[in-house]
Design a protein around this motif. Structure first.
Motif, PDB file in Angstrom:
ATOM      1  N   LEU A 215      32.156 104.100 -64.066  1.00 53.89           N
ATOM      2  CA  LEU A 215      33.130 104.242 -62.977  1.00 53.89           C
ATOM      3  C   LEU A 215      33.385 105.709 -62.658  1.00 53.89           C
ATOM      4  N   THR A 216      33.553 106.517 -63.697  1.00 50.54           N
ATOM      5  CA  THR A 216      33.784 107.935 -63.441  1.00 50.54           C
ATOM      6  C   THR A 216      32.483 108.736 -63.437  1.00 50.54           C
ATOM      7  N   ALA A 217      31.491 108.259 -64.161  1.00 48.55           N
ATOM      8  CA  ALA A 217      30.212 108.980 -64.173  1.00 48.55           C
ATOM      9  C   ALA A 217      29.533 108.954 -62.810  1.00 48.55           C
ATOM     10  N   LEU A 218      29.658 107.823 -62.094  1.00 45.74           N
ATOM     11  CA  LEU A 218      28.940 107.656 -60.829  1.00 45.74           C
ATOM     12  C   LEU A 218      29.849 107.616 -59.598  1.00 45.74           C
ATOM     13  N   ALA A 219      31.153 107.419 -59.791  1.00 46.19           N
ATOM     14  CA  ALA A 219      32.008 107.147 -58.626  1.00 46.19           C
ATOM     15  C   ALA A 219      33.278 107.976 -58.586  1.00 46.19           C
ATOM     16  N   SER A 220      33.220 109.193 -59.126  1.00 44.48           N
ATOM     17  CA  SER A 220      34.429 110.029 -59.105  1.00 44.48           C
ATOM     18  C   SER A 220      34.184 111.466 -58.691  1.00 44.48           C
ATOM     19  N   ASP A 221      32.929 111.868 -58.541  1.00 41.97           N
ATOM     20  CA  ASP A 221      32.580 113.274 -58.314  1.00 41.97           C
ATOM     21  C   ASP A 221      33.136 114.163 -59.422  1.00 41.97           C
ATOM     22  N   ALA A 256      33.593 102.515 -54.147  1.00 40.24           N
ATOM     23  CA  ALA A 256      33.403 103.299 -55.367  1.00 40.24           C
ATOM     24  C   ALA A 256      33.131 102.392 -56.565  1.00 40.24           C
ATOM     25  N   PHE A 257      33.877 101.298 -56.686  1.00 37.52           N
ATOM     26  CA  PHE A 257      33.610 100.343 -57.763  1.00 37.52           C
ATOM     27  C   PHE A 257      32.153  99.881 -57.733  1.00 37.52           C
ATOM     28  N   LEU A 258      31.693  99.545 -56.536  1.00 41.77           N
ATOM     29  CA  LEU A 258      30.361  98.951 -56.410  1.00 41.77           C
ATOM     30  C   LEU A 258      29.251  99.990 -56.473  1.00 41.77           C
ATOM     31  N   THR A 259      29.590 101.260 -56.261  1.00 42.76           N
ATOM     32  CA  THR A 259      28.622 102.331 -56.505  1.00 42.76           C
ATOM     33  C   THR A 259      28.246 102.357 -57.978  1.00 42.76           C
ATOM     34  N   ALA A 260      29.242 102.113 -58.833  1.00 41.24           N
ATOM     35  CA  ALA A 260      29.008 102.108 -60.278  1.00 41.24           C
ATOM     36  C   ALA A 260      28.466 100.769 -60.774  1.00 41.24           C
ATOM     37  N   TYR A 261      28.989  99.667 -60.225  1.00 40.50           N
ATOM     38  CA  TYR A 261      28.610  98.331 -60.696  1.00 40.50           C
ATOM     39  C   TYR A 261      28.290  97.431 -59.500  1.00 40.50           C
ATOM     40  N   PRO A 262      27.110  97.644 -58.877  1.00 42.07           N
ATOM     41  CA  PRO A 262      26.747  96.904 -57.661  1.00 42.07           C
ATOM     42  C   PRO A 262      26.621  95.398 -57.885  1.00 42.07           C
ATOM     43  N   GLU A 263      26.434  94.973 -59.122  1.00 41.40           N
ATOM     44  CA  GLU A 263      26.293  93.545 -59.400  1.00 41.40           C
ATOM     45  C   GLU A 263      27.581  92.770 -59.122  1.00 41.40           C
ATOM     46  N   LEU A 264      28.696  93.477 -58.947  1.00 44.80           N
ATOM     47  CA  LEU A 264      29.970  92.824 -58.639  1.00 44.80           C
ATOM     48  C   LEU A 264      30.175  92.644 -57.135  1.00 44.80           C
ATOM     49  N   GLY A 265      29.249  93.133 -56.330  1.00 46.97           N
ATOM     50  CA  GLY A 265      29.414  93.131 -54.883  1.00 46.97           C
ATOM     51  C   GLY A 265      29.124  91.785 -54.239  1.00 46.97           C
ATOM     52  N   SER A 266      29.552  91.681 -52.987  1.00 48.39           N
ATOM     53  CA  SER A 266      29.405  90.429 -52.236  1.00 48.39           C
ATOM     54  C   SER A 266      28.158  90.393 -51.380  1.00 48.39           C
ATOM     55  N   LYS A 267      27.372  91.467 -51.417  1.00 40.06           N
ATOM     56  CA  LYS A 267      26.152  91.489 -50.607  1.00 40.06           C
ATOM     57  C   LYS A 267      25.008  92.038 -51.446  1.00 40.06           C
ATOM     58  N   ASP A 268      23.950  91.257 -51.576  1.00 35.75           N
ATOM     59  CA  ASP A 268      22.794  91.682 -52.348  1.00 35.75           C
ATOM     60  C   ASP A 268      22.008  92.746 -51.589  1.00 35.75           C
ATOM     61  N   ASP A 269      21.309  93.586 -52.344  1.00 31.19           N
ATOM     62  CA  ASP A 269      20.421  94.603 -51.758  1.00 31.19           C
ATOM     63  C   ASP A 269      21.165  95.517 -50.780  1.00 31.19           C
ATOM     64  N   TYR A 270      22.428  95.789 -51.082  1.00 36.78           N
ATOM     65  CA  TYR A 270      23.220  96.704 -50.248  1.00 36.78           C
ATOM     66  C   TYR A 270      23.271  98.061 -50.938  1.00 36.78           C
ATOM     67  N   ASP A 271      23.099  99.111 -50.179  1.00 39.52           N
ATOM     68  CA  ASP A 271      23.067 100.458 -50.748  1.00 39.52           C
ATOM     69  C   ASP A 271      24.502 100.984 -50.880  1.00 39.52           C
ATOM     70  N   TYR A 272      25.149 100.603 -51.960  1.00 37.57           N
ATOM     71  CA  TYR A 272      26.537 101.017 -52.170  1.00 37.57           C
ATOM     72  C   TYR A 272      26.600 102.505 -52.513  1.00 37.57           C
ATOM     73  N   ALA A 273      27.589 103.183 -51.933  1.00 35.23           N
ATOM     74  CA  ALA A 273      27.775 104.612 -52.189  1.00 35.23           C
ATOM     75  C   ALA A 273      29.234 104.978 -51.952  1.00 35.23           C
ATOM     76  N   ILE A 274      29.675 106.037 -52.626  1.00 35.61           N
ATOM     77  CA  ILE A 274      31.024 106.540 -52.389  1.00 35.61           C
ATOM     78  C   ILE A 274      31.164 106.911 -50.921  1.00 35.61           C
ATOM     79  N   GLU A 275      32.250 106.520 -50.298  1.00 38.89           N
ATOM     80  CA  GLU A 275      32.485 106.848 -48.896  1.00 38.89           C
ATOM     81  C   GLU A 275      32.980 108.283 -48.738  1.00 38.89           C
ATOM     82  N   ARG A 276      32.446 108.955 -47.752  1.00 35.72           N
ATOM     83  CA  ARG A 276      32.895 110.312 -47.440  1.00 35.72           C
ATOM     84  C   ARG A 276      33.794 110.339 -46.205  1.00 35.72           C
ATOM     85  N   PHE A 277      33.731 109.281 -45.391  1.00 34.44           N
ATOM     86  CA  PHE A 277      34.607 109.184 -44.228  1.00 34.44           C
ATOM     87  C   PHE A 277      35.873 108.418 -44.594  1.00 34.44           C
TER      88      PHE A 277
END
Length: 679
Positions: A215-221, A256-277
């Motif tokens: 969570l913090t390694a991949l989704a906190s900067d 941010a949660f799904l950037t770290a643990y994409p398996e918890l997401g509601s859409k498969d094969d989605y490129d999860y990433a921390i939002e900058r906007f």
């Protein structure tokens, strides 16, 4: 007989209101106490001043007393002989309280404060009440040419609402511990008692998890609070009588949660990433997977012990369910379980979360989207949506209370919308709605909300304060305390006291302007900033796409604040002229702005300040023409036409700010046209 009694009550209320309003012109107390009685005498502050505390031991009272002495000596320049709270004898200021508080919504914060020539007595049921009294006492400090003193007064006080909070979003822009602590100090000085800590959102996870380190390694900067830092802030707040409510926002706002643990997401094969906007995004936790609840149960089991308070905020807002709609397995799950809508599915999710939190001894709280027919009334509803919902019109606050939920109001107190203090101060949480005693008790109070999409540690204080001091008064003081002019008078004094406390809301404006100008003379820029306000209600960042997380927030709009000080003065001065008053003050303003443009023109330009040149030039042109008209009592048709044409330009936003004297300039132009000879 009943009518006579009612008439007497109304008259007594009116007399009380008049008396308190009269005293509020004399003292700069905020929030205004429940009852103030002035009497003769004064307690002189000299080197012999001492504080004593009754035999009850309370770290809170000891801390508040020593903090009081430090601020008192800094303010007065008096050298104290003893300084720290004395033991085994009564001091000039004596504090008496009955019990040490356990921080919760049942906590008693009432106190009485009596000042006479020789002694000051503070009496309270709890140690928290005693600290609230010390905050009031510090605001009473006055002076003449010879001495500092505290005027003779008796105050009986208690809060109107038990929940008086400030939410700070640390996900969009991370706020260091020092920022949080100085704002906690400010909250305590304004008798606020809940810090709502918004710790997760699409832009980052800000709390360490040893169970789920990604969570913090991949989704906190790399910007997050360790467990020890969390404990430190909670302990710091507790010492100030402030409860800390964490918010872990689910199932939406989950990028941010799904950037770290994409398996918890509601859409498969989605490129999860921390939002900058900024804005509302589609990534959402999948409420149909067992692993989602295992993840949350483990995470909450790790986090909840860090926060002693019984309330735990799960967000639950702004989930549009787009990814749920696009997932066939989720649609099958809904059909299988008789869940007709996404709201039904989210209620299913929330009910399971409530059970998870109950195991940890916590009470679930969420934004008002969680209030659905199947949501248990043990949940707490945080009302935020709709224009004026929750006020006299009713809305989610009143609806929640009537349906049996405890509820807290934030609608009307979104301070990130950059509205005037008057907009917030005139929000009456309950209005004239008729409530039973039980319904009224379920309305716990309110929170000011500081969403930080456009806010950094450099500017956060100026976006929270001093407006939140007026909001704190709305939460603490009797409903009848609502005079805007008097509030402004007291708030001006309180604002400087907040700077004395350590806030940066005043001084950092000059820091920003010096940076903008490369350390040139900022006098002209400062004067212009006192006439401009940042664009309001999210107009500065339309659709959340103009600014990103690492965009510059060291611009002219960041130096400007709501309720621009010179604009208020100028607008009032023009109003007086229109009524037939003196014009010298207005001429002084106009002359200053003409000269300021000349000074500004001499500055070495750069891309930060160059966009202000047309605004400054047009303001100077109108100022010169109106000043000349006021002095000669003459104006030409050509000048009037130039003013009118230029005013069209002045109404346009520039550099994400608006000039808030345009209406007054227009009124002044109309006055000249109507009253002076036209050449």
């Amino acid at each position: 007989m009943k009518k006579l009694i009612l008439l007497i009550i109304i008259n007594l209320t009116a007399v009380f209101g008049f008396a308190q309003e009269s005293l509020s012109a004399k003292y700069n107390l905020m929030p205004w106490p429940k009852k103030v009685q002035a009497h003769n005498g004064k307690f002189v502050i000299d080197s012999s001043l001492t504080i004593s505390i009754n035999s009850k031991k309370s770290e809170r009272v000891y801390h508040a007393s020593t903090h009081f002495l430090r601020r008192l000596t800094d303010r007065t320049g008096v050298f104290l002989n003893e300084g720290f709270p004395i033991e085994n004898k009564k001091g000039g200021i004596h504090i008496q309280f009955d019990e040490v508080s356990k921080l919760d919504i049942k906590n008693n914060e009432s106190y009485t404060l009596t000042v006479n020539d020789s002694t000051i007595k503070i009496s309270a049921k709890t140690d928290i009440g005693a600290t609230r009294a010390l905050a009031t006492l510090l605001q009473l400090v006055d002076h003449n040419t010879k001495e500092y003193f505290i005027p003779g007064v008796t105050i009986s006080d208690e809060p109107r609402f038990v929940w008086r909070g400030l939410m700070i979003d640390v996900s969009r822009h991370f706020q260091p511990i020092a920022v949080l602590k100085r704002n906690l100090d400010a909250m305590a000085s304004m008798k606020m008692n809940v810090f709502h800590w918004h710790l997760t959102d699409d832009q980052g996870i800000r709390i360490e998890s040893k169970t789920y380190p990604k969570l913090t390694a991949l989704a906190s900067d790399g910007l997050f609070y360790t467990h020890e830092q969390i404990k430190d802030v909670v302990a710091y707040a507790d010492r100030l009588g402030i409860r800390v409510i964490p918010e872990i926002d689910v199932p939406g706002h989950a990028s941010a949660f799904l950037t770290a643990y994409p398996e918890l997401g509601s859409k498969d094969d989605y490129d999860y990433a921390i939002e900058r906007f900024s804005g509302v995004f589609d990534p959402t936790l999948n409420p149909t997977l067992d692993i989602t609840y295992t993840f949350l149960e483990n995470l909450f089991a790790e986090i909840t012990p860090l926060f002693p308070d019984e309330y735990f905020h799960i967000g639950g807002d702004e989930n549009e369910g787009k990814h749920w709609d696009e997932n066939k397995s989720i649609q099958k799950f809904k059909k299988k379980h008789g869940l007709k809508t996404n709201h039904d599915l989210q209620t299913y999710f929330n009910v399971k979360l409530e059970k998870i939190l109950n195991k940890q001894g916590k009470k679930l709280m969420g934004w008002d989207e969680i209030m659905t027919p199947d949501m248990p009334t043990t949940a707490v509803i945080h009302s935020w949506r709709g224009e004026n919902e929750g006020l006299a019109k009713g809305g989610t606050l009143i609806e929640a209370a009537k349906q049996g939920y405890q509820t807290v109001l934030s609608n009307g107190f979104y301070i990130d919308r950059m509205q005037s203090v008057v907009d917030h101060y005139t929000v009456e949480p309950i209005g004239d709605v008729k409530l039973t005693k039980a319904e009224r008790e379920r309305i716990l109070g309110g929170e000011a909300t500081m969403w930080c999409e456009l806010v950094t540690p450099l500017t956060i204080d100026s976006r929270i304060w001093p407006r939140t001091a007026a909001i704190a008064e709305r939460f603490w003081s009797p409903k009848e305390i609502n005079n805007i002019e008097n509030m402004r008078k007291r708030l001006k004094v309180v604002s400087f006291q907040l700077e004395e406390l350590g806030l940066t809301h005043i001084k950092n404006r000059a820091v920003i302007l010096r940076s903008m100008s490369n350390n040139q003379d900022i006098a002209s820029l400062l004067n212009l900033s006192n006439l401009c306000e940042p664009l309001k209600i999210y107009a500065r960042n339309v659709d959340g796409i103009e600014y990103k997380t690492y965009s510059s927030f060291n611009l002219f709009a960041d130096a400007c604040v709501t309720d621009a000080s010179d604009a208020l003065k100028f607008n009032e001065a023009v109003s007086e002229i229109v009524k037939g008053g003196d014009n010298l003050g207005v001429i002084g303003f106009l002359t200053t702005w003409s000269n300021d443009y000349k000074t500004f023109s001499q500055l070495e330009k750069n891309p930060k300040i160059r966009p202000l040149q047309p605004l400054f030039k047009n303001l100077a042109l109108v100022s010169e023409l109106l000043s000349k008209a006021l002095q000669t009592k003459k104006i030409s048709k050509e000048s009037l036409q130039t003013i009118q044409n230029t005013m069209i330009l002045l109404r346009e936003p520039v550099a994400d700010v608006e000039l808030v004297i345009v209406d007054a300039l227009n009124d002044l132009s109309s006055y000249c046209e109507s009253n002076y000879s036209i050449k």
